[in-house]
Enzyme design. Structure first.
Site, PDB file in Angstrom:
ATOM      1  N   GLY A  68      14.083 -51.388 -73.323  1.00 27.34           N
ATOM      2  CA  GLY A  68      13.811 -49.839 -74.026  1.00 27.34           C
ATOM      3  C   GLY A  68      13.119 -49.022 -72.755  1.00 27.34           C
ATOM      4  O   GLY A  68      12.675 -49.634 -71.672  1.00 27.34           O
ATOM      5  N   GLU A  69      13.527 -47.813 -72.863  1.00 24.93           N
ATOM      6  CA  GLU A  69      13.416 -46.678 -71.675  1.00 24.93           C
ATOM      7  C   GLU A  69      11.876 -46.231 -71.685  1.00 24.93           C
ATOM      8  O   GLU A  69      11.457 -45.605 -70.772  1.00 24.93           O
ATOM      9  CB  GLU A  69      14.266 -45.745 -71.752  1.00 24.93           C
ATOM     10  CG  GLU A  69      15.697 -45.999 -71.575  1.00 24.93           C
ATOM     11  CD  GLU A  69      16.395 -44.417 -71.424  1.00 24.93           C
ATOM     12  OE1 GLU A  69      16.171 -43.369 -72.160  1.00 24.93           O
ATOM     13  OE2 GLU A  69      17.860 -44.670 -71.048  1.00 24.93           O
ATOM     14  N   LYS A  70      10.961 -46.867 -72.551  1.00 24.79           N
ATOM     15  CA  LYS A  70       9.791 -46.554 -72.365  1.00 24.79           C
ATOM     16  C   LYS A  70       9.276 -47.036 -71.092  1.00 24.79           C
ATOM     17  O   LYS A  70       8.138 -46.543 -70.424  1.00 24.79           O
ATOM     18  CB  LYS A  70       8.730 -46.987 -73.548  1.00 24.79           C
ATOM     19  CG  LYS A  70       7.318 -46.809 -73.456  1.00 24.79           C
ATOM     20  CD  LYS A  70       6.504 -47.481 -74.652  1.00 24.79           C
ATOM     21  CE  LYS A  70       6.360 -48.883 -74.359  1.00 24.79           C
ATOM     22  NZ  LYS A  70       5.536 -49.214 -73.143  1.00 24.79           N
TER      23      LYS A  70
ATOM     24  N   MET B  49       7.507 -59.459 -75.014  1.00 25.03           N
ATOM     25  CA  MET B  49       6.074 -60.167 -75.464  1.00 25.03           C
ATOM     26  C   MET B  49       5.467 -60.438 -76.764  1.00 25.03           C
ATOM     27  O   MET B  49       4.318 -60.535 -76.807  1.00 25.03           O
ATOM     28  CB  MET B  49       5.220 -59.459 -74.155  1.00 25.03           C
ATOM     29  CG  MET B  49       5.757 -59.631 -72.799  1.00 25.03           C
ATOM     30  SD  MET B  49       4.301 -59.634 -71.716  1.00 25.03           S
ATOM     31  CE  MET B  49       3.778 -57.999 -71.784  1.00 25.03           C
TER      32      MET B  49
ATOM     33  N   SER C 281       4.634 -48.844 -78.847  1.00 24.40           N
ATOM     34  CA  SER C 281       4.275 -49.818 -77.681  1.00 24.40           C
ATOM     35  C   SER C 281       3.203 -50.970 -78.738  1.00 24.40           C
ATOM     36  O   SER C 281       2.637 -50.746 -79.634  1.00 24.40           O
ATOM     37  CB  SER C 281       3.478 -49.281 -76.854  1.00 24.40           C
ATOM     38  OG  SER C 281       2.733 -50.267 -76.179  1.00 24.40           O
ATOM     39  N   SER C 282       3.495 -52.297 -78.273  1.00 27.79           N
ATOM     40  CA  SER C 282       2.777 -53.467 -78.965  1.00 27.79           C
ATOM     41  C   SER C 282       1.090 -52.978 -78.580  1.00 27.79           C
ATOM     42  O   SER C 282       0.380 -53.295 -79.487  1.00 27.79           O
ATOM     43  CB  SER C 282       3.112 -54.666 -78.163  1.00 27.79           C
ATOM     44  OG  SER C 282       4.519 -54.879 -78.383  1.00 27.79           O
TER      45      SER C 282
ATOM     46  N   LEU D 292       6.020 -57.531 -82.255  1.00 27.07           N
ATOM     47  CA  LEU D 292       7.023 -56.659 -82.223  1.00 27.07           C
ATOM     48  C   LEU D 292       6.994 -55.224 -83.142  1.00 27.07           C
ATOM     49  O   LEU D 292       6.060 -55.234 -84.129  1.00 27.07           O
ATOM     50  CB  LEU D 292       8.110 -57.354 -83.015  1.00 27.07           C
ATOM     51  CG  LEU D 292       8.686 -58.821 -82.122  1.00 27.07           C
ATOM     52  CD1 LEU D 292       9.863 -59.411 -82.794  1.00 27.07           C
ATOM     53  CD2 LEU D 292       8.873 -58.147 -80.755  1.00 27.07           C
TER      54      LEU D 292
ATOM     55  N   HIS E 103      11.300 -52.691 -80.722  1.00 24.54           N
ATOM     56  CA  HIS E 103      12.008 -53.952 -80.503  1.00 24.54           C
ATOM     57  C   HIS E 103      13.304 -54.166 -81.495  1.00 24.54           C
ATOM     58  O   HIS E 103      14.252 -54.845 -80.994  1.00 24.54           O
ATOM     59  CB  HIS E 103      11.278 -55.142 -80.692  1.00 24.54           C
ATOM     60  CG  HIS E 103       9.678 -54.875 -79.587  1.00 24.54           C
ATOM     61  ND1 HIS E 103       8.618 -54.963 -80.035  1.00 24.54           N
ATOM     62  CD2 HIS E 103      10.077 -55.372 -78.277  1.00 24.54           C
ATOM     63  CE1 HIS E 103       7.836 -54.946 -78.793  1.00 24.54           C
ATOM     64  NE2 HIS E 103       8.500 -55.015 -77.938  1.00 24.54           N
TER      65      HIS E 103
END
Length: 281
Positions: A149-151, A30, A187-188, A33, A37
């Site tokens: 991503g595993e987040k 989304m 995280s964004s 970045l 990412h």
């Protein structure tokens, strides 16, 4: 670098690669970045002939209109970051109207119960939105491998289930969580935190690491209570949930069995919702 805003253009280009049996790697995002990412992009570039990244803020997966409105949109800066990995990466950055053909609504999905746990129970409709947009993107890009991503571990399991149930020929690759130096999961949404809040947010991962040790030594219930107590004395955080669940079905654990477990957490800090997780065994 090729940048497409419409489905027809990118579909036409990629059909040439599909017909020649090139491996296509895909990183759906989304935007806004960060290094997490970029690590997915680097892995895709290494493992595929062609890499595509999508940048699209998907409105149907937001149950909070304010969160959608405030989500950072930084396309120009994102393109520069993508170039730092490779100038051969193909960018797909469509409008909402282009993706939804004037009907911005999500379909209805069953993920065999995965959608009812944690994020699903706290964000109604969220995973219908995720399923809708990821399925659309897969149909447009036709990737060989797609990187997540595993987040967002629950999302990763949801996407795997969707691919299985819809018989989509895509290999889903889960990639480790990228973290700031203090342990905060990248995280964004971190862009909305002040410098002071970013420092405070290190407490989330610190507590997860403690939970990891306590799970082995003291068990499930003790660990849950410990984490709840730890956050209760830090009023700057508002906990949405903390859960210990099996990785395969995400059902909250009551007794230890011969399964892989994870601890999952979602908290608000200065009205920014942050999620994280950690493997427990």
């Amino acid at each position: 670098m090729l940048i497409f805003n419409n489905k027809a253009g990118i579909t036409s280009l990629l059909s040439n690669y599909v017909s020649t049996k090139y491996n296509i790697g895909f990183v759906p995002t989304m935007g806004a970045l960060h290094q997490g990412h970029l690590s997915l992009l680097q892995k895709s570039v290494q493992e595929n002939d062609i890499t595509v990244i999508s940048i699209f803020v998907n409105p149907t997966q937001f149950n909070n209109p304010e969160d959608l409105e405030k989500y950072p949109r930084t396309l120009e800066a994102d393109v520069e970051k993508i170039k730092s990995v490779s100038d051969k990466i193909i960018v797909f950055a469509p409008s909402v109207n282009e993706m939804y053909d004037g009907n911005t609504s999500s379909g209805s999905f069953s993920f065999d119960g995965l959608e009812h746990q944690m994020e699903g129970s706290h964000r109604p409709g969220h995973f219908d939105g995720v399923g809708t947009i990821v399925k659309k993107l897969f149909e447009i890009v036709t990737p060989t491998n797609a990187y997540f991503g595993e987040k967002d571990f629950q999302q990763l399991q949801i996407v795997k289930k969707m691919v299985e149930k819809h018989h989509m020929p895509v290999n889903i690759v889960g990639c480790p969580i990228s973290r700031e130096e203090n342990g905060l999961a990248m995280s964004s949404r971190n862009q909305r935190l002040s410098a002071e809040d970013r420092t405070k947010a290190a407490f989330i991962y610190k507590t997860l690491k403690e939970a990891q040790q306590l799970f082995e030594e003291k068990g499930i219930e003790f660990t849950r209570n410990y984490v709840a107590d730890a956050f209760s004395v830090h009023p700057e955080f508002k906990m949405d949930y903390f859960e210990i669940a099996a990785e395969d079905d995400l059902i909250p654990a009551t007794i230890k069995e011969n399964k892989k477990y994870r601890a999952f957490i979602a908290v608000f800090l200065s009205n920014v919702r942050l999620i994280d997780n950690i493997s427990l065994n």
